[in-house]
Write a protein that holds these residues in place. Structure first.
Motif: not given
Ligand SMILES: [Fe+2]
Length: 166
Positions: A20-35
């Protein structure tokens, strides 16, 4: 029917945490910024006590910063608007937290109720106005952080850039 391209996971994915990917501390994708914006919107304790309404000028507060991005909280009393502007090199996510806003672009007018989100790329030109009778609150994520915001004047079909003067 199976093909050589099918990928199937057999068993419980939670039993293979090393995959599994470790959870990211900061958003880097458009979807993550929306999230990120949705998560902040859903947790009123992060922003509700910070909101102020200022009838003389639009009120804004930098809520959070991260690597390459900024999150701003804005309030809008009825009648307040941004004027037609771009966001320089920044992309952004606009989220209405409370009340309703109206977005105007050269393509038309869009009503943005609480929960509505708009994602835009560098070069996007719009005007945001509180046309309603109630105050509104919005959240703005910019990547990179907003360092220039050129004001535009609207003509019949084209928006002409005009530099902001002090
Ligand atoms: Fe904007």
């Amino acid at each position: 029917m199976n093909s050589d391209n099918d990928l199937q996971i057999a068993g419980d994915i939670l039993e293979v945490p090393h995959l599994l990917q470790p959870p990211r501390e900061h958003p880097v994708t458009v979807a993550e910024f929306v999230g990120l914006a949705r998560a902040i919107a859903a947790d009123r304790s992060q922003w509700e006590h910070l909101v102020e309404y200022d009838a003389t000028s639009r009120w804004y507060h930098r809520l959070r910063t991260g690597p390459g991005y900024e999150v701003w909280l804005l309030s809008w009393v009825p009648g307040q608007g941004s004027g037609l502007h771009d966001h320089g090199r920044s992309s952004g996510v606009l989220t209405v937290l409370e009340g309703a806003l109206t977005e105007r672009t050269e393509r038309g007018t869009r009503a943005l109720d609480a929960g509505a989100q708009r994602v835009f790329a560098p070069g996007y030109v719009h005007e945001v106005v509180n046309d309603a009778l109630e105050p509104a609150v919005s959240l703005h994520v910019y990547y990179p952080g907003l360092t220039e915001m050129q004001m535009h004047t609207a003509t019949a079909a084209v928006c002409e850039a005009r530099p902001v003067t002090a």
